[in-house]
Motif scaffolding. Structure first.
Motif, PDB file in Angstrom:
ATOM      1  N   MET A  73       0.719  -1.178  -0.050  1.00  0.00           N
ATOM      2  CA  MET A  73      -0.138   0.079   0.082  1.00  0.00           C
ATOM      3  C   MET A  73       0.740   1.285  -0.140  1.00  0.00           C
ATOM      4  SD  MET A  73      -2.853  -1.237  -0.297  1.00  0.00           S
ATOM      5  CE  MET A  73      -3.830   0.295  -0.334  1.00  0.00           C
ATOM      6  N   THR A  74       2.092   1.269   0.798  1.00  0.00           N
ATOM      7  CA  THR A  74       2.888   2.285   0.704  1.00  0.00           C
ATOM      8  C   THR A  74       3.382   2.263  -0.656  1.00  0.00           C
ATOM      9  OG1 THR A  74       3.465   2.057   3.050  1.00  0.00           O
ATOM     10  CG2 THR A  74       5.081   3.544   1.758  1.00  0.00           C
ATOM     11  N   LEU A  75       3.902   1.622  -1.227  1.00  0.00           N
ATOM     12  CA  LEU A  75       4.278   1.677  -2.748  1.00  0.00           C
ATOM     13  C   LEU A  75       3.175   2.111  -3.570  1.00  0.00           C
ATOM     14  CD1 LEU A  75       6.639  -1.623  -3.083  1.00  0.00           C
ATOM     15  CD2 LEU A  75       7.354   0.627  -2.605  1.00  0.00           C
ATOM     16  N   LEU A  76       2.325   1.690  -3.538  1.00  0.00           N
ATOM     17  CA  LEU A  76       0.887   2.308  -4.406  1.00  0.00           C
ATOM     18  C   LEU A  76       0.862   3.759  -4.348  1.00  0.00           C
ATOM     19  CD1 LEU A  76      -1.611  -0.565  -3.824  1.00  0.00           C
ATOM     20  CD2 LEU A  76      -0.713   0.304  -6.323  1.00  0.00           C
ATOM     21  N   SER A  77       1.184   4.203  -3.156  1.00  0.00           N
ATOM     22  CA  SER A  77       0.876   5.855  -2.881  1.00  0.00           C
ATOM     23  C   SER A  77       2.159   6.479  -3.042  1.00  0.00           C
ATOM     24  CB  SER A  77       0.307   5.834  -1.663  1.00  0.00           C
ATOM     25  OG  SER A  77       1.354   5.478  -0.552  1.00  0.00           O
ATOM     26  N   THR A  78       3.342   5.747  -3.170  1.00  0.00           N
ATOM     27  CA  THR A  78       4.810   6.789  -3.206  1.00  0.00           C
ATOM     28  C   THR A  78       5.492   6.646  -4.570  1.00  0.00           C
ATOM     29  OG1 THR A  78       5.664   5.136  -1.996  1.00  0.00           O
ATOM     30  CG2 THR A  78       4.729   6.934  -0.662  1.00  0.00           C
ATOM     31  N   TYR A  87       4.616  -2.944  -8.381  1.00  0.00           N
ATOM     32  CA  TYR A  87       5.214  -3.204  -7.230  1.00  0.00           C
ATOM     33  C   TYR A  87       4.269  -3.276  -6.046  1.00  0.00           C
ATOM     34  CZ  TYR A  87       9.640  -4.074  -8.929  1.00  0.00           C
ATOM     35  OH  TYR A  87      10.884  -4.631  -9.534  1.00  0.00           O
ATOM     36  N   GLY A  88       3.184  -2.410  -6.018  1.00  0.00           N
ATOM     37  CA  GLY A  88       2.328  -2.424  -4.951  1.00  0.00           C
ATOM     38  C   GLY A  88       1.457  -3.584  -4.921  1.00  0.00           C
ATOM     39  N   THR A  89       1.051  -3.957  -6.263  1.00  0.00           N
ATOM     40  CA  THR A  89       0.245  -5.206  -6.261  1.00  0.00           C
ATOM     41  C   THR A  89       0.972  -6.424  -5.969  1.00  0.00           C
ATOM     42  OG1 THR A  89      -1.086  -4.026  -7.917  1.00  0.00           O
ATOM     43  CG2 THR A  89      -1.000  -6.758  -7.861  1.00  0.00           C
ATOM     44  N   LEU A  90       2.297  -6.501  -6.068  1.00  0.00           N
ATOM     45  CA  LEU A  90       3.062  -7.683  -5.962  1.00  0.00           C
ATOM     46  C   LEU A  90       3.270  -7.800  -4.408  1.00  0.00           C
ATOM     47  CD1 LEU A  90       5.398  -9.727  -6.182  1.00  0.00           C
ATOM     48  CD2 LEU A  90       6.927  -7.929  -6.381  1.00  0.00           C
ATOM     49  N   PHE A  91       3.366  -6.731  -3.660  1.00  0.00           N
ATOM     50  CA  PHE A  91       3.519  -6.806  -2.310  1.00  0.00           C
ATOM     51  C   PHE A  91       2.263  -7.143  -1.434  1.00  0.00           C
ATOM     52  CE2 PHE A  91       7.913  -5.429  -2.986  1.00  0.00           C
ATOM     53  CZ  PHE A  91       8.611  -6.136  -1.785  1.00  0.00           C
ATOM     54  N   ARG A  92       1.397  -6.266  -1.996  1.00  0.00           N
ATOM     55  CA  ARG A  92      -0.132  -6.384  -1.357  1.00  0.00           C
ATOM     56  C   ARG A  92      -0.775  -7.880  -1.620  1.00  0.00           C
ATOM     57  NH1 ARG A  92      -4.486  -3.780  -4.846  1.00  0.00           N
ATOM     58  NH2 ARG A  92      -4.320  -5.722  -5.751  1.00  0.00           N
ATOM     59  N   ASP A  93      -0.683  -8.416  -2.831  1.00  0.00           N
ATOM     60  CA  ASP A  93      -1.125  -9.601  -2.999  1.00  0.00           C
ATOM     61  C   ASP A  93      -0.293 -10.968  -2.475  1.00  0.00           C
ATOM     62  OD1 ASP A  93      -2.929  -8.332  -4.644  1.00  0.00           O
ATOM     63  OD2 ASP A  93      -2.682  -9.397  -6.512  1.00  0.00           O
ATOM     64  N   ALA A  94       0.763 -10.789  -2.543  1.00  0.00           N
ATOM     65  CA  ALA A  94       1.803 -11.574  -1.484  1.00  0.00           C
ATOM     66  C   ALA A  94       1.470 -11.385   0.093  1.00  0.00           C
ATOM     67  CB  ALA A  94       3.219 -11.320  -1.749  1.00  0.00           C
ATOM     68  N   GLY A  95       0.952 -10.348   0.393  1.00  0.00           N
ATOM     69  CA  GLY A  95       0.687 -10.027   1.861  1.00  0.00           C
ATOM     70  C   GLY A  95      -0.465 -10.897   2.081  1.00  0.00           C
ATOM     71  N   GLN A  96      -1.597 -10.574   1.225  1.00  0.00           N
ATOM     72  CA  GLN A  96      -2.929 -11.488   1.276  1.00  0.00           C
ATOM     73  C   GLN A  96      -2.555 -12.929   1.227  1.00  0.00           C
ATOM     74  OE1 GLN A  96      -4.943  -9.922  -2.023  1.00  0.00           O
ATOM     75  NE2 GLN A  96      -5.614  -8.011  -0.939  1.00  0.00           N
ATOM     76  N   LYS A  97      -1.714 -13.531   0.778  1.00  0.00           N
ATOM     77  CA  LYS A  97      -1.452 -14.795   0.827  1.00  0.00           C
ATOM     78  C   LYS A  97      -0.889 -15.370   2.020  1.00  0.00           C
ATOM     79  CE  LYS A  97      -0.905 -18.843  -1.265  1.00  0.00           C
ATOM     80  NZ  LYS A  97      -2.386 -19.803  -1.722  1.00  0.00           N
ATOM     81  N   ALA A  98      -0.141 -14.343   2.926  1.00  0.00           N
ATOM     82  CA  ALA A  98       0.491 -14.738   3.964  1.00  0.00           C
ATOM     83  C   ALA A  98      -0.015 -14.138   5.108  1.00  0.00           C
ATOM     84  CB  ALA A  98       2.082 -13.987   4.114  1.00  0.00           C
ATOM     85  N   ALA A  99      -1.409 -13.990   5.069  1.00  0.00           N
ATOM     86  CA  ALA A  99      -2.131 -13.223   6.036  1.00  0.00           C
ATOM     87  C   ALA A  99      -2.166 -13.974   7.576  1.00  0.00           C
ATOM     88  CB  ALA A  99      -3.899 -13.063   5.566  1.00  0.00           C
ATOM     89  N   GLY A 100      -1.696 -13.226   8.571  1.00  0.00           N
ATOM     90  CA  GLY A 100      -1.809 -14.029   9.804  1.00  0.00           C
ATOM     91  C   GLY A 100      -0.309 -14.855  10.000  1.00  0.00           C
ATOM     92  N   ALA A 101       0.377 -14.971   9.169  1.00  0.00           N
ATOM     93  CA  ALA A 101       1.488 -15.919   9.281  1.00  0.00           C
ATOM     94  C   ALA A 101       2.512 -15.233   9.949  1.00  0.00           C
ATOM     95  CB  ALA A 101       2.157 -16.128   7.907  1.00  0.00           C
ATOM     96  N   ALA A 102       3.362 -15.997  10.871  1.00  0.00           N
ATOM     97  CA  ALA A 102       4.356 -15.385  11.871  1.00  0.00           C
ATOM     98  C   ALA A 102       5.639 -15.897  11.336  1.00  0.00           C
ATOM     99  CB  ALA A 102       4.264 -16.139  13.354  1.00  0.00           C
TER     100      ALA A 102
END
Length: 221
Positions: A73-78, A87-102
């Motif tokens: 989200m930061t990359l999307l806005s900056t 790149y914003g989509t790359l990290f955002r969608d990767a993050g959705q896949k990793a949701a809640g993972a420690a």
């Protein structure tokens, strides 16, 4: 012994390292972009990751998905130009896949990056061979998948297997970026040049390689 994993601290260290590398290599990326783009890729990427780096201290290291989504989200806005959305989509969608993972093991990491790649393909409507970041990220993910089915090293499971897999992924990304040189761009600003885009390395593929090289170096440190 459980397989080696990446923690939230490892992910944060990767982003820190990537920000330093992109700042250091921004002129290289700008020179590559000057040949076939708008001459701003290096500056945009360095600015975007500097903004990401400034936010790292306030992020919960126990949720890797949240870290990656915040990066996105930061990359999307900056980040300006086409790079911000991609790149914003790359990290955002990767993050959705990793949701809640420690923590992420190699399989989970490959899955996150593949989810990010799928997002990039949808957003940019790019395919392998179009002379984009897909040409570096795709081979890197293939290398990670290949490492999953490779025989374990002689010493048995341990950190070396994760380091080796990430090293192979970074090398695959480098080779993929270099393989864009003879390609004719079919997407993005470079596509306006037609045949004249051949003979130049794609800046987006190059910045993708730098990111993956930073990840391999962080885990290997």
């Amino acid at each position: 012994m459980p397989p080696p994993t990446l923690s939230g601290e490892d992910i944060a260290a990767w982003i820190e390292s990537a920000a330093e590398v992109l700042e250091r290599e921004k002129m290289l990326l700008t020179e590559l972009d000057a040949a076939i783009g708008d001459s701003d890729h290096g500056i945009n990427m360095a600015r975007g990751f500097a903004a990401v780096r400034a936010r790292l201290g306030g992020l919960d290291r126990g949720d890797i998905g949240a870290i990656l989504r915040d990066v996105g989200m930061t990359l999307l806005s900056t980040v300006g130009g086409a790079s911000g959305p991609l790149y914003g989509t790359l990290f955002r969608d990767a993050g959705q896949k990793a949701a809640g993972a420690a923590a992420l093991d190699l399989a989970a990491l490959a899955g996150c990056l593949e989810a990010g790649l799928d997002g990039v393909k949808r957003r940019g409507k790019a395919s392998p061979g179009d002379k984009t970041m897909v040409d570096a990220l795709g081979p890197a993910i293939d290398a990670l998948k290949a490492a999953l089915s490779a025989p374990e090293p002689a010493g048995g499971p341990g950190g070396a297997s994760l380091r080796d897999a990430l090293g192979r992924a970074a090398e695959a990304a480098r080779a993929g970026a270099e393989a864009t040189v003879p390609l004719v761009a079919r997407k993005g600003r470079a596509s306006y040049l037609g045949e004249r885009s051949a003979g130049h390395q794609d800046p987006g593929a190059t910045s993708c390689w730098l990111l993956l090289r930073s990840l391999a170096a962080t885990v290997g440190a």
